[in-house]
Design an enzyme around this catalytic site. Structure first.
Site, PDB file in Angstrom:
ATOM      1  N   ASN A 192     -25.670 -32.238  29.643  1.00  0.00           N
ATOM      2  CA  ASN A 192     -25.814 -33.703  29.800  1.00  0.00           C
ATOM      3  C   ASN A 192     -24.481 -34.408  30.048  1.00  0.00           C
ATOM      4  O   ASN A 192     -24.403 -35.391  30.767  1.00  0.00           O
ATOM      5  CB  ASN A 192     -26.413 -34.303  28.516  1.00  0.00           C
ATOM      6  CG  ASN A 192     -27.872 -33.940  28.356  1.00  0.00           C
ATOM      7  OD1 ASN A 192     -28.467 -33.383  29.275  1.00  0.00           O
ATOM      8  ND2 ASN A 192     -28.423 -34.244  27.191  1.00  0.00           N
ATOM      9  N   LYS A 223     -24.450  -7.994  58.017  1.00  0.00           N
ATOM     10  CA  LYS A 223     -24.605  -9.212  58.814  1.00  0.00           C
ATOM     11  C   LYS A 223     -25.344  -8.819  60.096  1.00  0.00           C
ATOM     12  O   LYS A 223     -25.214  -7.685  60.567  1.00  0.00           O
ATOM     13  CB  LYS A 223     -23.238  -9.818  59.155  1.00  0.00           C
ATOM     14  CG  LYS A 223     -22.377 -10.163  57.918  1.00  0.00           C
ATOM     15  CD  LYS A 223     -22.866 -11.386  57.190  1.00  0.00           C
ATOM     16  CE  LYS A 223     -22.009 -11.653  55.962  1.00  0.00           C
ATOM     17  NZ  LYS A 223     -22.416 -12.816  55.198  1.00  0.00           N
ATOM     18  N   LYS A 270     -26.563 -12.376  58.415  1.00  0.00           N
ATOM     19  CA  LYS A 270     -26.914 -12.595  57.004  1.00  0.00           C
ATOM     20  C   LYS A 270     -28.386 -12.274  56.769  1.00  0.00           C
ATOM     21  O   LYS A 270     -28.764 -11.686  55.794  1.00  0.00           O
ATOM     22  CB  LYS A 270     -26.610 -14.053  56.658  1.00  0.00           C
ATOM     23  CG  LYS A 270     -26.828 -14.423  55.204  1.00  0.00           C
ATOM     24  CD  LYS A 270     -26.311 -15.821  54.885  1.00  0.00           C
ATOM     25  CE  LYS A 270     -24.848 -15.801  54.634  1.00  0.00           C
ATOM     26  NZ  LYS A 270     -24.392 -16.682  53.553  1.00  0.00           N
ATOM     27  N   LYS A 293     -23.452  -4.290  50.272  1.00  0.00           N
ATOM     28  CA  LYS A 293     -24.270  -5.173  49.452  1.00  0.00           C
ATOM     29  C   LYS A 293     -25.270  -5.907  50.357  1.00  0.00           C
ATOM     30  O   LYS A 293     -24.983  -6.196  51.524  1.00  0.00           O
ATOM     31  CB  LYS A 293     -23.421  -6.170  48.671  1.00  0.00           C
ATOM     32  CG  LYS A 293     -22.735  -7.233  49.490  1.00  0.00           C
ATOM     33  CD  LYS A 293     -21.921  -8.228  48.644  1.00  0.00           C
ATOM     34  CE  LYS A 293     -22.771  -9.341  48.110  1.00  0.00           C
ATOM     35  NZ  LYS A 293     -23.218 -10.311  49.123  1.00  0.00           N
ATOM     36  N   ASN A 294     -26.438  -6.220  49.744  1.00  0.00           N
ATOM     37  CA  ASN A 294     -27.335  -7.184  50.385  1.00  0.00           C
ATOM     38  C   ASN A 294     -26.593  -8.515  50.430  1.00  0.00           C
ATOM     39  O   ASN A 294     -25.780  -8.797  49.533  1.00  0.00           O
ATOM     40  CB  ASN A 294     -28.581  -7.414  49.527  1.00  0.00           C
ATOM     41  CG  ASN A 294     -29.648  -6.343  49.668  1.00  0.00           C
ATOM     42  OD1 ASN A 294     -30.423  -6.137  48.759  1.00  0.00           O
ATOM     43  ND2 ASN A 294     -29.709  -5.654  50.785  1.00  0.00           N
ATOM     44  N   ASP A 295     -26.912  -9.348  51.392  1.00  0.00           N
ATOM     45  CA  ASP A 295     -26.348 -10.691  51.342  1.00  0.00           C
ATOM     46  C   ASP A 295     -27.109 -11.503  50.295  1.00  0.00           C
ATOM     47  O   ASP A 295     -28.221 -11.118  49.897  1.00  0.00           O
ATOM     48  CB  ASP A 295     -26.413 -11.360  52.722  1.00  0.00           C
ATOM     49  CG  ASP A 295     -25.119 -12.119  52.983  1.00  0.00           C
ATOM     50  OD1 ASP A 295     -24.701 -12.244  54.127  1.00  0.00           O
ATOM     51  OD2 ASP A 295     -24.504 -12.584  51.985  1.00  0.00           O
ATOM     52  N   GLU A 296     -26.522 -12.633  49.900  1.00  0.00           N
ATOM     53  CA  GLU A 296     -27.066 -13.319  48.722  1.00  0.00           C
ATOM     54  C   GLU A 296     -28.486 -13.859  48.903  1.00  0.00           C
ATOM     55  O   GLU A 296     -29.206 -14.038  47.933  1.00  0.00           O
ATOM     56  CB  GLU A 296     -26.120 -14.422  48.235  1.00  0.00           C
ATOM     57  CG  GLU A 296     -25.983 -15.645  49.096  1.00  0.00           C
ATOM     58  CD  GLU A 296     -25.059 -15.445  50.267  1.00  0.00           C
ATOM     59  OE1 GLU A 296     -24.462 -14.337  50.381  1.00  0.00           O
ATOM     60  OE2 GLU A 296     -24.930 -16.364  51.077  1.00  0.00           O
ATOM     61  N   HIS A 348     -23.336 -12.594  42.040  1.00  0.00           N
ATOM     62  CA  HIS A 348     -22.948 -13.421  43.196  1.00  0.00           C
ATOM     63  C   HIS A 348     -23.011 -14.878  42.741  1.00  0.00           C
ATOM     64  O   HIS A 348     -23.963 -15.272  42.077  1.00  0.00           O
ATOM     65  CB  HIS A 348     -23.892 -13.177  44.384  1.00  0.00           C
ATOM     66  CG  HIS A 348     -23.365 -13.761  45.664  1.00  0.00           C
ATOM     67  ND1 HIS A 348     -23.366 -15.112  45.917  1.00  0.00           N
ATOM     68  CD2 HIS A 348     -22.769 -13.182  46.738  1.00  0.00           C
ATOM     69  CE1 HIS A 348     -22.809 -15.347  47.095  1.00  0.00           C
ATOM     70  NE2 HIS A 348     -22.442 -14.203  47.612  1.00  0.00           N
ATOM     71  N   ARG A 349     -22.032 -15.659  43.136  1.00  0.00           N
ATOM     72  CA  ARG A 349     -21.906 -17.003  42.518  1.00  0.00           C
ATOM     73  C   ARG A 349     -22.318 -18.138  43.465  1.00  0.00           C
ATOM     74  O   ARG A 349     -21.868 -19.272  43.316  1.00  0.00           O
ATOM     75  CB  ARG A 349     -20.468 -17.194  42.059  1.00  0.00           C
ATOM     76  CG  ARG A 349     -19.491 -17.051  43.213  1.00  0.00           C
ATOM     77  CD  ARG A 349     -18.055 -17.237  42.802  1.00  0.00           C
ATOM     78  NE  ARG A 349     -17.216 -17.248  43.993  1.00  0.00           N
ATOM     79  CZ  ARG A 349     -15.961 -17.646  44.012  1.00  0.00           C
ATOM     80  NH1 ARG A 349     -15.379 -18.055  42.899  1.00  0.00           N
ATOM     81  NH2 ARG A 349     -15.268 -17.629  45.134  1.00  0.00           N
ATOM     82  N   HIS A 354     -17.804 -12.481  42.002  1.00  0.00           N
ATOM     83  CA  HIS A 354     -16.942 -12.966  43.089  1.00  0.00           C
ATOM     84  C   HIS A 354     -15.971 -13.990  42.501  1.00  0.00           C
ATOM     85  O   HIS A 354     -16.398 -14.915  41.806  1.00  0.00           O
ATOM     86  CB  HIS A 354     -17.795 -13.606  44.174  1.00  0.00           C
ATOM     87  CG  HIS A 354     -18.626 -12.613  44.943  1.00  0.00           C
ATOM     88  ND1 HIS A 354     -18.531 -12.452  46.294  1.00  0.00           N
ATOM     89  CD2 HIS A 354     -19.549 -11.713  44.533  1.00  0.00           C
ATOM     90  CE1 HIS A 354     -19.360 -11.491  46.692  1.00  0.00           C
ATOM     91  NE2 HIS A 354     -19.986 -11.032  45.638  1.00  0.00           N
ATOM     92  N   LYS A 383     -12.182 -17.380  54.035  1.00  0.00           N
ATOM     93  CA  LYS A 383     -12.762 -18.608  54.625  1.00  0.00           C
ATOM     94  C   LYS A 383     -13.120 -19.659  53.577  1.00  0.00           C
ATOM     95  O   LYS A 383     -13.368 -20.820  53.900  1.00  0.00           O
ATOM     96  CB  LYS A 383     -14.008 -18.239  55.431  1.00  0.00           C
ATOM     97  CG  LYS A 383     -15.242 -17.890  54.593  1.00  0.00           C
ATOM     98  CD  LYS A 383     -16.412 -17.441  55.457  1.00  0.00           C
ATOM     99  CE  LYS A 383     -17.617 -17.066  54.609  1.00  0.00           C
ATOM    100  NZ  LYS A 383     -18.685 -16.422  55.378  1.00  0.00           N
ATOM    101  N   SER A 387     -14.371 -11.565  48.568  1.00  0.00           N
ATOM    102  CA  SER A 387     -15.180 -11.601  49.775  1.00  0.00           C
ATOM    103  C   SER A 387     -14.885 -12.908  50.490  1.00  0.00           C
ATOM    104  O   SER A 387     -13.952 -13.591  50.153  1.00  0.00           O
ATOM    105  CB  SER A 387     -16.627 -11.512  49.282  1.00  0.00           C
ATOM    106  OG  SER A 387     -17.507 -11.537  50.318  1.00  0.00           O
TER     107      SER A 387
HETATM  108  C1  CAP Z   1     -19.142 -13.260  52.901  1.00  0.00           C
HETATM  109  C2  CAP Z   1     -20.426 -13.662  52.217  1.00  0.00           C
HETATM  110  C3  CAP Z   1     -20.252 -13.953  50.733  1.00  0.00           C
HETATM  111  C4  CAP Z   1     -19.204 -14.983  50.443  1.00  0.00           C
HETATM  112  C5  CAP Z   1     -19.356 -15.525  49.048  1.00  0.00           C
HETATM  113  C6  CAP Z   1     -21.054 -14.852  52.897  1.00  0.00           C
HETATM  114  O1  CAP Z   1     -19.421 -12.959  54.246  1.00  0.00           O
HETATM  115  O2  CAP Z   1     -21.370 -12.624  52.292  1.00  0.00           O
HETATM  116  O3  CAP Z   1     -21.509 -14.363  50.249  1.00  0.00           O
HETATM  117  O4  CAP Z   1     -18.001 -14.340  50.509  1.00  0.00           O
HETATM  118  O5  CAP Z   1     -18.191 -16.253  48.781  1.00  0.00           O
HETATM  119  O6  CAP Z   1     -22.297 -14.872  52.903  1.00  0.00           O
HETATM  120  O7  CAP Z   1     -20.295 -15.722  53.350  1.00  0.00           O
HETATM  121  P1  CAP Z   1     -18.156 -12.771  55.217  1.00  0.00           P
HETATM  122  P2  CAP Z   1     -17.350 -15.897  47.469  1.00  0.00           P
HETATM  123  O8  CAP Z   1     -17.383 -11.585  54.741  1.00  0.00           O
HETATM  124  O9  CAP Z   1     -18.751 -12.559  56.591  1.00  0.00           O
HETATM  125  O10 CAP Z   1     -17.351 -14.020  55.121  1.00  0.00           O
HETATM  126  O11 CAP Z   1     -17.012 -14.455  47.609  1.00  0.00           O
HETATM  127  O12 CAP Z   1     -16.163 -16.811  47.559  1.00  0.00           O
HETATM  128  O13 CAP Z   1     -18.250 -16.187  46.322  1.00  0.00           O
HETATM  129 MG    MG Z   2     -22.996 -13.632  51.449  1.00  0.00          MG
HETATM  130 MG    MG Z   3     -30.981 -34.404  24.907  1.00  0.00          MG
END
Ligand code: CAP
Ligand code: MG
Ligand code: MG
Length: 487
Positions: free
Chosen positions: A118, A170, A172, A196-199, A291-292, A325, A333, A402
């Protein structure tokens, strides 16, 4: 009574009876084991001075509300969070939380609901960012911490003194399960360790989860056979509900992957802390990959309201993530700087001799990055003398690096981070290579070899065509981007 400075004395005098119950600027020893400590960057909202507003935050983030209520008891007052330190110049406020406020048994979401719940929405603040936290030993003994760590993964992969070289498949999204597995195979036979799978990967019509798992297994078996090297795949098990998440985990385990060859990726913020802790508790023998995605809403340096990457990383470690991460310190980037990204990476990684994690001396805000390295060194020095053995054996959590990295950037990140104890996952950095994924993987491996041989990638590329092409491609791209930006 401590002799406060005139300014502080005036602030104390301005407090009403309720606010006085949420501060103790004479707290004898905040690190006496009774409190979780938090330090915030804090600017009061209109109408309240710093201490008045800070005590309102302490109230709302512990036992109180905007009025004293008739139902308070002597014991409830003992559970009040206490503002115990102010730095008016740096706009910092330290608050001590009695740790018995928190759900017994080690519950991260419960803590966050207090300290970044809150309060982030309150009128009494115009800036409130949780910069760092310190956990008393009694609390740490209740939390899981990581079980399967980067050390276990490196041992499985037969890797020493270098990062785990990884990729994200990729595009993605949009590949079929067979196409997806093909790209995994190409990366693995090109010499990469970890995919890794992408997020956002889940159970999409064009790539059904069960088929993706089976095709990846075939691809991995083929690549292991051809290369004679172990490989790892991190499967995104994030899902709409608990049962589906567990069903995905079990699908992977019953597909025949041996222990160590798979990790569970969880979108820790969008799937939630309960998912992170469930995976840690249910699958202690698996690398839990945090993954964040969505963290930027809290952590971007220009966000005045939220928390830092350091705070997220510490809680992820406490929850038992094997890796999270932590950003590329501005090399890739994503927005980030050495201060914002490297302190977390060092903090969740560093182990004291007896397996303790050392404490981040966050009180000193580095004026310049050069101070940052001193801060880290001091902390490293600090942990040797075990002055503050505050993590009681909670295992390390691996930085996963990453976001816009490519083989030409590997050395600059390692030089900044001063460690190779991490996993790097390069998506475009591998699959955008002019000659495709296999060549992209080879270029990544070659960039690592160059680093290990202590020669420049340009030098090493003279006999390594894949690296040579990667340098031409990614540097040209960079020059093009820079000229676009400058035009
Ligand atoms: C990177 C990535 C990751 C990001 C997450 C993407 O791809 O798979 O999810 O790096 O950022 O979807 O952008 P690229 P962080 O390698 O093609 O950039 O690691 O800062 O949490
Ligand atoms: Mg990703
Ligand atoms: Mg409350």
């Amino acid at each position: 009574m401590t002799k406060y400075s005139k300014q502080i004395q005036e602030l104390v005098n301005s407090l009403n009876e309720k606010q006085l119950r949420y501060t103790n600027l004479e707290l004898p020893n905040p690190k006496n084991g009774e409190y979780m400590l938090a330090v915030f960057h804090f600017v009061p909202g209109k109408g309240l001075n710093t201490l008045q507003a800070a005590t309102e935050i302490a109230a709302e983030s512990s036992t109180g509300t905007n009025f004293t209520v008739k139902t308070e008891t002597d014991f409830s007052h003992e559970m009040n969070a206490l503002v115990y330190k102010l730095d008016l110049e740096k706009e910092l406020v330290w608050i001590a939380y009695p740790w018995r406020l928190f759900d017994r048994g080690g519950n991260i979401q419960n803590i966050l609901t207090y300290v970044v719940g809150n309060v982030l929405g309150m009128k009494q603040i115009s800036a409130l960012k949780l910069l760092d936290v310190w956990f008393p030993p009694a609390m740490l003994e209740q939390y899981d911490g990581p079980s399967y760590t980067l050390d276990d993964m490196k041992k499985y992969l037969g890797i020493k003194n270098r990062p785990v070289l990884g990729t994200i498949i990729k595009p993605k999204m949009g590949l079929t399960s067979a196409e997806y597995a093909e790209v995994c195979y190409d990366f693995w036979v090109g010499g990469g360790d970890f995919v890794k799978n992408d997020e956002p990967q889940a159970n999409q019509d064009f790539c059904p989860y069960d088929k993706m798992v089976l095709h990846v297994k075939e691809a991995m078996d083929k690549a292991v056979k051809e290369t004679g090297k172990k490989k790892v795949h991190s499967f995104n098990v994030s899902a709409a509900d608990y049962d589906t998440m567990i069903e995905r985990c079990e699908m992977i385990r019953s597909a025949g992957f041996e222990q160590g060859s798979y990790a569970f990726l969880i979108d820790g913020l969008t799937a939630g802390w309960m998912a992170v802790q469930t995976l840690r508790r249910k699958y202690p023998g698996v690398f839990i990959h945090f993954h964040r995605a969505m963290h930027g809403a809290f952590t971007r340096p220009e966000n005045p309201i939220g928390h830092t990457v350091l705070v997220l990383s510490k809680f992820a470690r406490l929850a038992g993530a094997s890796g999270i991460h932590t950003g590329t310190a501005g090399v890739g980037k994503m927005k980030g700087t050495p201060k914002d990204d490297l302190i977390p990476a060092h903090n969740i990684l560093q182990l004291l001799a007896e397996g303790h994690l050392f404490e981040q001396s966050w009180a000193k805000i580095p004026k310049a990055d050069k101070d940052l390295i001193n801060l880290i060194k001091e902390d490293s020095h600090h942990h040797v003398i075990l002055e503050d053995d505050s993590w009681r054996g909670i295992k390390k959590c691996a930085p996963i690096i990453s976001g816009g990295l490519n083989p030409t950037k590997l050395k600059s990140f390692i030089d900044l981070a001063k460690t190779t104890d991490f996993i790097t996952t390069m998506g475009a950095g591998v699959h955008a290579h002019p000659d495709g994924t296999k060549a992209g993987a080879r270029a990544l491996v070659q960039a690592m070899e160059a680093y290990q041989k202590k020669i420049s990638i340009e030098q090493y590329a003279k006999k390594k065509p894949e690296l040579k092409k990667a340098i031409e491609f990614f540097t040209k791209k960079k020059k093009l981007k820079e000229s676009e930006e400058s035009s």
